[in-house]
Design a protein around this motif. Structure first.
Motif, PDB file in Angstrom:
ATOM      1  N   VAL A 153      12.900  -7.829  25.758  1.00 22.85           N
ATOM      2  CA  VAL A 153      12.757  -6.481  25.212  1.00 22.85           C
ATOM      3  C   VAL A 153      12.508  -6.574  23.720  1.00 22.85           C
ATOM      4  O   VAL A 153      13.009  -7.477  23.044  1.00 22.85           O
ATOM      5  N   ASP A 154      11.723  -5.653  23.220  1.00 19.27           N
ATOM      6  CA  ASP A 154      11.459  -5.615  21.783  1.00 19.27           C
ATOM      7  C   ASP A 154      11.089  -4.191  21.378  1.00 19.27           C
ATOM      8  O   ASP A 154      10.991  -3.289  22.218  1.00 19.27           O
ATOM      9  N   SER A 155      10.877  -4.000  20.097  1.00 21.44           N
ATOM     10  CA  SER A 155      10.588  -2.670  19.555  1.00 21.44           C
ATOM     11  C   SER A 155       9.321  -2.080  20.152  1.00 21.44           C
ATOM     12  O   SER A 155       9.294  -0.902  20.528  1.00 21.44           O
ATOM     13  N   ASP A 156       8.269  -2.883  20.240  1.00 20.11           N
ATOM     14  CA  ASP A 156       6.982  -2.364  20.725  1.00 20.11           C
ATOM     15  C   ASP A 156       7.075  -1.847  22.153  1.00 20.11           C
ATOM     16  O   ASP A 156       6.492  -0.810  22.486  1.00 20.11           O
ATOM     17  N   LYS A 157       7.785  -2.559  23.000  1.00 22.22           N
ATOM     18  CA  LYS A 157       7.874  -2.144  24.405  1.00 22.22           C
ATOM     19  C   LYS A 157       8.591  -0.799  24.538  1.00 22.22           C
ATOM     20  O   LYS A 157       8.151   0.071  25.294  1.00 22.22           O
ATOM     21  N   ASN A 187      12.915  -0.899   9.970  1.00 24.31           N
ATOM     22  CA  ASN A 187      12.054  -0.722   8.806  1.00 24.31           C
ATOM     23  C   ASN A 187      10.641  -0.272   9.151  1.00 24.31           C
ATOM     24  O   ASN A 187       9.746  -0.358   8.311  1.00 24.31           O
ATOM     25  N   ASP A 188      10.457   0.208  10.368  1.00 27.22           N
ATOM     26  CA  ASP A 188       9.131   0.690  10.780  1.00 27.22           C
ATOM     27  C   ASP A 188       9.099   2.209  10.640  1.00 27.22           C
ATOM     28  O   ASP A 188       9.727   2.923  11.422  1.00 27.22           O
ATOM     29  N   TYR A 212      12.131  12.337   9.474  1.00 25.01           N
ATOM     30  CA  TYR A 212      10.968  12.367   8.585  1.00 25.01           C
ATOM     31  C   TYR A 212      11.355  11.895   7.183  1.00 25.01           C
ATOM     32  O   TYR A 212      10.566  11.213   6.506  1.00 25.01           O
ATOM     33  N   ASP A 213      12.553  12.243   6.740  1.00 26.17           N
ATOM     34  CA  ASP A 213      13.032  11.752   5.439  1.00 26.17           C
ATOM     35  C   ASP A 213      12.993  10.223   5.396  1.00 26.17           C
ATOM     36  O   ASP A 213      12.521   9.619   4.424  1.00 26.17           O
ATOM     37  N   GLN A 214      13.502   9.610   6.461  1.00 27.79           N
ATOM     38  CA  GLN A 214      13.544   8.142   6.515  1.00 27.79           C
ATOM     39  C   GLN A 214      12.141   7.556   6.613  1.00 27.79           C
ATOM     40  O   GLN A 214      11.839   6.540   5.972  1.00 27.79           O
ATOM     41  N   ALA A 215      11.296   8.197   7.408  1.00 32.63           N
ATOM     42  CA  ALA A 215       9.914   7.716   7.540  1.00 32.63           C
ATOM     43  C   ALA A 215       9.198   7.767   6.194  1.00 32.63           C
ATOM     44  O   ALA A 215       8.472   6.830   5.829  1.00 32.63           O
ATOM     45  N   ILE A 216       9.405   8.846   5.459  1.00 29.79           N
ATOM     46  CA  ILE A 216       8.769   9.004   4.145  1.00 29.79           C
ATOM     47  C   ILE A 216       9.354   8.024   3.136  1.00 29.79           C
ATOM     48  O   ILE A 216       8.630   7.478   2.295  1.00 29.79           O
TER      49      ILE A 216
END
Length: 368
Positions: A153-157, A187-188, A212-216
């Motif tokens: 398992v990983d983030s992309d899946k 961190n993505d 959204y705050d974290q994404a920005i």
């Protein structure tokens, strides 16, 4: 004769060992992103042994990374002529076809790769992507779930399955997958952005804004993330905050008409009709084929009692989309305000013909 045979055996063994070492060196170069170097090394191996399916498959990978997609497919074809059950080459050929936009052609390759290696998680992931691109969402859902089942398992899946769940309207379940993806990669910014969209669609606006705050924070140069946060703030009636975010999005990307339109909507809510009209006008300058921009500008012009300007905008909208009953209805209302009941009634009747439930009452009130 035994001595000669022994010597030949030693020579063959030595050649095989040398090729194995060269293959390992090429693999390391691919892992280090030295694709040109790997391609050159693999070409030497293939020149000395054209039937080396491993070398052909690896050179195909190097060519794929170098965006020589047709060359990559040629190498995979050659490898598969040697061994038609070579699952890695089938999977890789499918990837090359996808890179060329041939998702439908890629799916049979992934089918065969899975047939010959039922535990091939990457082939399930790739087939899921191809099915997603061909709008087979249920098929993509199955494949991404199977890839997760097989692991690792990983983030992309988790992210891939989350996207499909969201498109199927399963937002709560999508949030769960996005959250698991974030556990693997904190961190993505895309993960927080997509989870924010899912939260927004469940009505959890506070959590959407937090994501959204974290994404920005992680990616402050993406206009879309500011626009998404503005949508959530607008829904919370934080018009000032929404206005700031739309303005930042425009600062980052001044060529997107929808951002001007959405900022205009916020300004309309704040009763800044001059500002709203300016934004709608800019949106129309960038895209004069969207009837919504004319409708919105007409609303602000109506508020400013520029009735002639509003009718002009509604008429432009009708030219672009003549089957929208609401536009006829709104134009009729403005015409009533201008005491032009005859033309207003023509609009109300057309709105009724197109399915407006409000038109009947307006006809009864204004038309004889």
């Amino acid at each position: 004769m035994r001595k000669i045979a022994f010597i030949l055996l030693v020579l063959i063994t030595g050649i095989a060992q040398a090729q194995d070492a060269a293959l390992e060196s090429a693999r390391k170069k691919i892992a280090a992103n030295d694709f040109k170097g790997a391609k050159a090394d693999l070409t030497k191996i293939i020149d000395s042994n054209p039937k080396n399916k491993i070398a052909l498959n690896l050179r195909g990978q190097a060519r794929l990374e170098l965006e020589d997609f047709y060359g990559a497919i040629g190498d995979y074809n050659a490898a598969l002529e040697i061994d038609s059950t070579f699952a890695d080459a089938l999977n890789n050929r499918g990837e090359a076809k996808m890179a060329l936009g041939d998702d439908e052609g890629a799916i049979p390759d992934f089918d065969k790769a899975i047939k010959f290696n039922s535990k091939f998680a990457d082939a399930y992931s790739n087939r899921g992507l191809a099915k997603y691109n061909t709008e087979d969402l249920q098929g993509a859902y199955f494949d991404f779930s199977k890839a997760l089942e097989l692991g690792p398992v990983d983030s992309d899946k988790y992210f891939n399955r989350g996207v499909v769940k969201a498109e199927l309207g399963e937002f709560i379940s999508a949030i769960d997958d996005y959250s698991k993806a974030i556990e693997f990669d904190k961190n993505d910014p895309a993960l927080y952005n997509y989870r924010g969209v899912a939260y927004y669609n469940t009505g959890n606006l506070d959590q959407a804004v937090a994501d959204y705050d974290q994404a920005i924070k992680l990616d402050p140069k993406d206009a879309l993330k500011f626009e998404n946060r503005a949508l959530a703030k607008n829904a919370k009636q934080d018009f000032k905050g929404a206005l700031e975010d739309y303005s930042k999005a425009i600062e980052l990307n001044a060529t997107e008409p929808e951002t001007y339109n959405l900022r205009g909507v916020v300004k309309y809510s704040m009763e800044d009709h001059d500002g709203a009209i300016a934004d709608y006008t800019k949106a129309i300058e960038l895209d004069d084929t969207n009837p919504v921009y004319y409708d919105n500008r007409a609303l602000s012009k109506t508020e400013k009692e520029d009735y002639a300007g509003a009718i002009e905008d509604y008429s432009s909208s009708i030219e672009l989309y003549p089957s929208d009953p609401e536009t006829y209805l709104q134009r009729g209302v403005v015409k009533v305000t201008m005491n032009n009941k005859y033309d207003a009634c023509l609009d109300f009747k057309r709105a009724e013909e197109l399915g407006s439930t409000e038109a009947k009452a307006l006809i009864k009130k204004n038309c004889k």
